[in-house]
Design a protein around this motif. Sequence first.
Motif, mmCIF file in Angstrom:
data_model
loop_
_atom_site.group_PDB
_atom_site.id
_atom_site.type_symbol
_atom_site.label_atom_id
_atom_site.label_comp_id
_atom_site.label_asym_id
_atom_site.label_seq_id
_atom_site.Cartn_x
_atom_site.Cartn_y
_atom_site.Cartn_z
ATOM 1 N N GLU A 148 -3.895 0.234 -0.868
ATOM 2 C CA GLU A 148 -3.725 -1.030 -0.159
ATOM 3 C C GLU A 148 -2.400 -1.723 -0.466
ATOM 4 O O GLU A 148 -1.702 -1.396 -1.424
ATOM 5 N N THR A 149 -2.082 -2.672 0.417
ATOM 6 C CA THR A 149 -0.915 -3.545 0.285
ATOM 7 C C THR A 149 0.374 -2.756 0.212
ATOM 8 O O THR A 149 1.290 -3.096 -0.526
ATOM 9 N N MET A 150 0.465 -1.690 0.984
ATOM 10 C CA MET A 150 1.672 -0.873 1.000
ATOM 11 C C MET A 150 2.656 -1.427 2.032
ATOM 12 O O MET A 150 2.275 -1.727 3.166
ATOM 13 N N SER A 151 3.903 -1.543 1.637
ATOM 14 C CA SER A 151 4.943 -1.977 2.570
ATOM 15 C C SER A 151 5.984 -0.897 2.796
ATOM 16 O O SER A 151 6.804 -1.016 3.700
ATOM 17 N N MET A 175 -1.564 -1.037 5.212
ATOM 18 C CA MET A 175 -0.202 -1.532 5.043
ATOM 19 C C MET A 175 -0.214 -3.050 5.150
ATOM 20 O O MET A 175 -1.139 -3.650 5.713
ATOM 21 N N THR A 176 0.839 -3.672 4.645
ATOM 22 C CA THR A 176 0.968 -5.123 4.750
ATOM 23 C C THR A 176 2.230 -5.443 5.536
ATOM 24 O O THR A 176 3.291 -4.874 5.272
ATOM 25 N N PHE A 177 2.108 -6.334 6.505
ATOM 26 C CA PHE A 177 3.182 -6.614 7.447
ATOM 27 C C PHE A 177 3.653 -8.058 7.329
ATOM 28 O O PHE A 177 2.895 -8.954 6.965
ATOM 29 N N GLU A 178 4.919 -8.259 7.685
ATOM 30 C CA GLU A 178 5.493 -9.597 7.724
ATOM 31 C C GLU A 178 5.107 -10.261 9.052
ATOM 32 O O GLU A 178 4.531 -9.637 9.947
#
Length: 813
Positions: A148-151, A175-178
């Motif tokens: 988790e929380t991969m950018s 994934m984590t997005f802006e």
Amino acid sequence: MPDNANNDLLASALAGEAFLLLDGAMGTQLQERGLAAGEMPELLCLTHPEVVTEVHAAYVAAGADVVTTNTFGANAAKLGDAATVEEVFSAAVACARAARPRYVAADLGPTGQLLAPMGPLAFDDAYELFARQVRAAADAGADLFVIETMSDLAEAKAALLAVRENSGLPALVTMTFEEDGRTFLGTTPEVAALTLSSLGAAAVGINCSLGPSEVAPLVARMAPWARCPLMVQPNAGLPRVEDGVTVYDIGPEEFAAAVEPMLDAGVTVLGGCCGTTPAHVAAERALLAGRAPVRRVPLDRFAVCGPQRLVALAPGEVGVIGERINPTGKRRMQEALRSGNHDHVVAEAIAQERAGAQILDVNAGLPEIDERAVMCRLVDELLAVTTLPLQIDASDPAVIEAAIRRYPGKALVNSVNGKAESLAAVVPLAARYGCALVGLTLDEDGIPATAEGRLAVARKIVAATDAAGVPRRDVAIDCLAMAASTDQTAPRAILEAIRLVKAELPGVRTVLGVSNISFGLPFRPLVNATFLAAALGAGLDLAIVNPGVRRMMDVVDSWRVLSGEDESARFYVEHYADRSDAAPAPVPGDQGGRAEKDGPAAAPADPVERARALVLDGRSGPMADAVREVLLDHDALYAVNEVLVPALDEVGRRFEDGRFFLPQLMASAEAAKAGFEVLREAASASGAPATEKGPVVVCTVRGDIHDIGKNIVRMLLENYGYEVVDLGRDVAPEAVADAVVARHAPLAGLSALMTSTVPAMGETIELLRERAPWCKVVVGGAVLTPEYARMVGADFYARDAMETVRIAGEVIA
């Protein structure tokens, strides 16, 4: 371990036939139970296991099917000497199991370091960090993994490979997005979904950073490309500060209401991230009551991608693969590969993208070089200057695997053929790494002379890919163009073979290296263009051509009008309205305005314009010579203020506009750095003062060991000509103040990733105000907002590294 009924539930959920509900936030729940600022939450599994189990039990009581171990940062690099990975995972799984959930998911968070080539962590080293965690979790009895929380898509890929190769357990990947809909490296939801689902993720989706309303449109963009269940774990809104405390403003009922449209879009795996509580999860459980999953059908299209761009072909659409990065018959390309100075290769990539290529073929096949090492380096260098997907072109399976294993996207592999040895070596690689594959219609008997013979080889290739699980949409058959000058029956056989492959092997695409047809003939572009038009009419999907040859792209662009792909002929009209028959025709031997031996289009003749162009293109190799030429007619101040800085300003604008992403930004900054180095050398030789500005002191604040953002800021500032004093991570306020005072630094940059370390940022700024009142402070990091920046007393808030550079320019004249 779960019982058979639970196993049936998990299997159904991962088939998209049932919902799977995960837990919510761990960190904020532990903070409510006394976790101190800066303390590693993972260590509580060893020191206070009852507290961790209490959190898990609250989520189980709320209705969660899966609880996630308290191991987000439990990799060897972050744990250091505090505990071993094995100790933490063993204790964490035990804590979770004590809460009696249906399933225990081992949590794998990012390493906290930027992967090469942009950062210090090699892909293989990242893989080993994750592999150790995977083995520890599997040994401890975890049921599945949550990555988790991969950018960084490359890091997510390393983690997913580690799970697949070190356990038999499923992996859910988020994934984590802006807010702009991309990760900080520029990856889109579409690219992430295609890459990770092709690589074998059991579910793909989004977590953290954003609230459910902001996540919903990004999930909708993922849906057509995800070949596995969709997953969401949003934050409980965006954080804000209330009486000095971080709060999230979306309550359980509002949260569930915002999640509901995502269920209608096909999400079947859900939970919560920062700020969510057992009450939020209970609201999601109530939302699922009596509801059936929505059946979602992904697009059945040929698709490949790099880390920032996805290229897909619907039936009837045509793609262009640039052929120029291949040493065969190209003396300058051979010299570049032998010397290790790849600027000529980079220039070819840029030129082909501008000319209309959608995919770049990359071949490093020279017998006297280390092809594997060179290919991997080329991939890194090309992805820094182009967003196009790459076609990895090699005859050695070891070279192919080395490149596609670390490739941050879904690559196209060129190639496999009908020989038993090739099928056994290459097809499994495409299946294992989720790549698209080019199949050449040749086998142990050579290239068949007839269309039926080529079809027979194509059948053999497709039988192998079908058996290996490679979808037909990912297979492109090359019917192999042969020279018409030696056999004038060859063109008709090739065209008929394309028709047969399309008719007899439904779902398979066709690809062709067009230029071979004209070998040995004069005025080759005319022959190539004529044959290309005929091939498109026969059903060709992907043309491997030199896009710099204007005549070839004219054929492609006009065909797209005639086939209906260019709707309302918009592109054609826009780009051809000013063309006329009176335009000069190419001369024999011409390759679209330049002879083949000349390579990419010539650089601007004026040294100033050439240096600016090199910065925009991110080409470091020729930069030193270009700046030296500028200095023949101008002084160093002119080179800085009229050449390098304006070019960098344009790079910044393109970054802000979403035309450039972090890799391209860094490549441009490296090119500028090469120019600044020349100016420093010139200043040193003449005794003049150096052009370096600063110093700027940067660090990650006390209690925070995440330094990706800080490292990017440091690299950018250095490449823009600033002297940077990097104090590292987990830095005490006193050490920051000491460094600022010792260097009389006009600017300090402070970074924090975790909400628990924001108070340390405030303490650092307070001490700087006391001991260094002249120093301005800029703050940034994943959890920081303008409101946070004001709360801690900072002078500036930087939402990204480029903003920090602009602030430095404002503070340091």
